[in-house]
Design a protein around this motif. Sequence first.
Motif, PDB file in Angstrom:
ATOM      1  N   ASN A  73       0.787  -1.226   0.000  1.00 49.78           N
ATOM      2  CA  ASN A  73       0.000   0.000   0.000  1.00 49.78           C
ATOM      3  C   ASN A  73       0.823   1.282   0.000  1.00 49.78           C
ATOM      4  N   ALA A  74       2.139   1.167  -0.139  1.00 44.16           N
ATOM      5  CA  ALA A  74       3.016   2.341  -0.170  1.00 44.16           C
ATOM      6  C   ALA A  74       3.844   2.299  -1.452  1.00 44.16           C
ATOM      7  N   PHE A  75       4.049   3.491  -2.042  1.00 42.05           N
ATOM      8  CA  PHE A  75       4.737   3.603  -3.329  1.00 42.05           C
ATOM      9  C   PHE A  75       5.729   4.751  -3.253  1.00 42.05           C
ATOM     10  N   ALA A  76       6.875   4.596  -3.926  1.00 37.71           N
ATOM     11  CA  ALA A  76       7.886   5.655  -3.891  1.00 37.71           C
ATOM     12  C   ALA A  76       8.547   5.797  -5.248  1.00 37.71           C
ATOM     13  N   VAL A  77       8.992   7.027  -5.515  1.00 35.73           N
ATOM     14  CA  VAL A  77       9.782   7.303  -6.708  1.00 35.73           C
ATOM     15  C   VAL A  77      10.828   8.333  -6.315  1.00 35.73           C
ATOM     16  N   SER A  78      12.025   8.137  -6.825  1.00 31.87           N
ATOM     17  CA  SER A  78      13.132   9.046  -6.558  1.00 31.87           C
ATOM     18  C   SER A  78      13.100  10.201  -7.551  1.00 31.87           C
ATOM     19  N   GLY A  79      13.768  11.268  -7.194  1.00 32.69           N
ATOM     20  CA  GLY A  79      13.896  12.391  -8.118  1.00 32.69           C
ATOM     21  C   GLY A  79      14.887  12.113  -9.227  1.00 32.69           C
ATOM     22  N   THR A  80      15.683  11.050  -9.075  1.00 36.72           N
ATOM     23  CA  THR A  80      16.621  10.653 -10.125  1.00 36.72           C
ATOM     24  C   THR A  80      15.932   9.679 -11.071  1.00 36.72           C
ATOM     25  N   ARG A  81      16.561   9.402 -12.180  1.00 41.35           N
ATOM     26  CA  ARG A  81      15.981   8.486 -13.158  1.00 41.35           C
ATOM     27  C   ARG A  81      15.882   7.087 -12.537  1.00 41.35           C
ATOM     28  N   GLY A  82      14.744   6.460 -12.673  1.00 40.30           N
ATOM     29  CA  GLY A  82      14.540   5.111 -12.159  1.00 40.30           C
ATOM     30  C   GLY A  82      13.080   4.828 -11.898  1.00 40.30           C
ATOM     31  N   ARG A  83      12.693   3.607 -12.136  1.00 39.39           N
ATOM     32  CA  ARG A  83      11.311   3.165 -12.006  1.00 39.39           C
ATOM     33  C   ARG A  83      10.797   3.337 -10.576  1.00 39.39           C
ATOM     34  N   ALA A  84       9.536   3.704 -10.446  1.00 38.72           N
ATOM     35  CA  ALA A  84       8.874   3.770  -9.153  1.00 38.72           C
ATOM     36  C   ALA A  84       8.759   2.358  -8.582  1.00 38.72           C
ATOM     37  N   THR A  85       8.635   2.274  -7.260  1.00 40.09           N
ATOM     38  CA  THR A  85       8.569   0.967  -6.605  1.00 40.09           C
ATOM     39  C   THR A  85       7.437   0.924  -5.586  1.00 40.09           C
ATOM     40  N   ARG A  86       7.011  -0.295  -5.314  1.00 41.26           N
ATOM     41  CA  ARG A  86       6.129  -0.551  -4.183  1.00 41.26           C
ATOM     42  C   ARG A  86       7.067  -0.684  -2.985  1.00 41.26           C
ATOM     43  N   VAL A  87       6.678  -0.162  -1.832  1.00 43.44           N
ATOM     44  CA  VAL A  87       7.568  -0.055  -0.685  1.00 43.44           C
ATOM     45  C   VAL A  87       7.159  -1.006   0.434  1.00 43.44           C
ATOM     46  N   CYS A  88       8.138  -1.654   1.015  1.00 43.19           N
ATOM     47  CA  CYS A  88       7.973  -2.407   2.256  1.00 43.19           C
ATOM     48  C   CYS A  88       8.175  -1.383   3.371  1.00 43.19           C
ATOM     49  N   ALA A  89       7.142  -1.107   4.167  1.00 41.08           N
ATOM     50  CA  ALA A  89       7.227   0.017   5.100  1.00 41.08           C
ATOM     51  C   ALA A  89       6.694  -0.327   6.483  1.00 41.08           C
ATOM     52  N   GLY A  90       7.327   0.244   7.481  1.00 42.01           N
ATOM     53  CA  GLY A  90       6.871   0.110   8.859  1.00 42.01           C
ATOM     54  C   GLY A  90       6.310   1.422   9.380  1.00 42.01           C
ATOM     55  N   ASP A  91       6.026   2.340   8.466  1.00 41.01           N
ATOM     56  CA  ASP A  91       5.502   3.654   8.824  1.00 41.01           C
ATOM     57  C   ASP A  91       4.434   4.038   7.823  1.00 41.01           C
ATOM     58  N   THR A  92       3.993   5.261   7.882  1.00 40.35           N
ATOM     59  CA  THR A  92       3.016   5.761   6.929  1.00 40.35           C
ATOM     60  C   THR A  92       3.253   7.246   6.693  1.00 40.35           C
ATOM     61  N   VAL A  93       2.819   7.732   5.538  1.00 40.33           N
ATOM     62  CA  VAL A  93       2.823   9.177   5.294  1.00 40.33           C
ATOM     63  C   VAL A  93       1.410   9.731   5.417  1.00 40.33           C
ATOM     64  N   MET A  94       0.460   8.914   5.857  1.00 43.86           N
ATOM     65  CA  MET A  94      -0.910   9.385   6.075  1.00 43.86           C
ATOM     66  C   MET A  94      -0.881  10.503   7.112  1.00 43.86           C
ATOM     67  N   ASN A  95      -1.452  11.647   6.755  1.00 42.38           N
ATOM     68  CA  ASN A  95      -1.416  12.798   7.644  1.00 42.38           C
ATOM     69  C   ASN A  95      -2.691  13.623   7.443  1.00 42.38           C
ATOM     70  N   PRO A  96      -3.571  13.647   8.427  1.00 47.27           N
ATOM     71  CA  PRO A  96      -4.820  14.396   8.276  1.00 47.27           C
ATOM     72  C   PRO A  96      -4.607  15.906   8.150  1.00 47.27           C
ATOM     73  N   ASP A  97      -3.408  16.385   8.457  1.00 45.05           N
ATOM     74  CA  ASP A  97      -3.121  17.815   8.339  1.00 45.05           C
ATOM     75  C   ASP A  97      -2.692  18.232   6.936  1.00 45.05           C
ATOM     76  N   TYR A  98      -2.421  17.266   6.041  1.00 45.47           N
ATOM     77  CA  TYR A  98      -2.065  17.626   4.671  1.00 45.47           C
ATOM     78  C   TYR A  98      -3.244  18.342   4.019  1.00 45.47           C
TER      79      TYR A  98
END
Length: 139
Positions: free
Chosen positions: A71-96
């Motif tokens: 359920n988490a996805f990341a992409v770098s600012g450098t050239r390279g394919r986006a990935t699905r992430v193995c994560a122990g955290d979240t970027v879910m933030n109701p203040d966004y």
Amino acid sequence: MPSLLIRLLVATGCLFTLAATASADGFRTPSDNIHCMADVWDGTAELRCDIRNNAAAIPERPADCDLDWGNAFAVSGTRGRATRVCAGDTVMNPDYPVLGYGSTWEQHGFTCTSETSGVTCANGHGNGFFLSKKKQTLK
């Protein structure tokens, strides 16, 4: 690649606290199902988006992932394919702030557009992803 300190914070679940203070660098969709955050780690920009409710088929968990998967996805600012992430955290933030449908968000070299069909995000090299509750496409 995130620094050792960031990896430690992620592994201990402390990154959520860091993400909660970075609302200027993130957004959430009107449905509140997708939250995204951009930041710079060790001089490299990274965009991460998390999906709260995911109805898509999720690829098999990698053998080296003992955290949340799918359920988490990341992409770098450098050239390279986006990935699905193995994560122990979240970027879910109701203040966004909510990124309204038809609106575009730009931060740290990433551009994301919110549509009723989902969110499309890309770096300056064209790598990124399309995310929705029912489908995720990585490029």
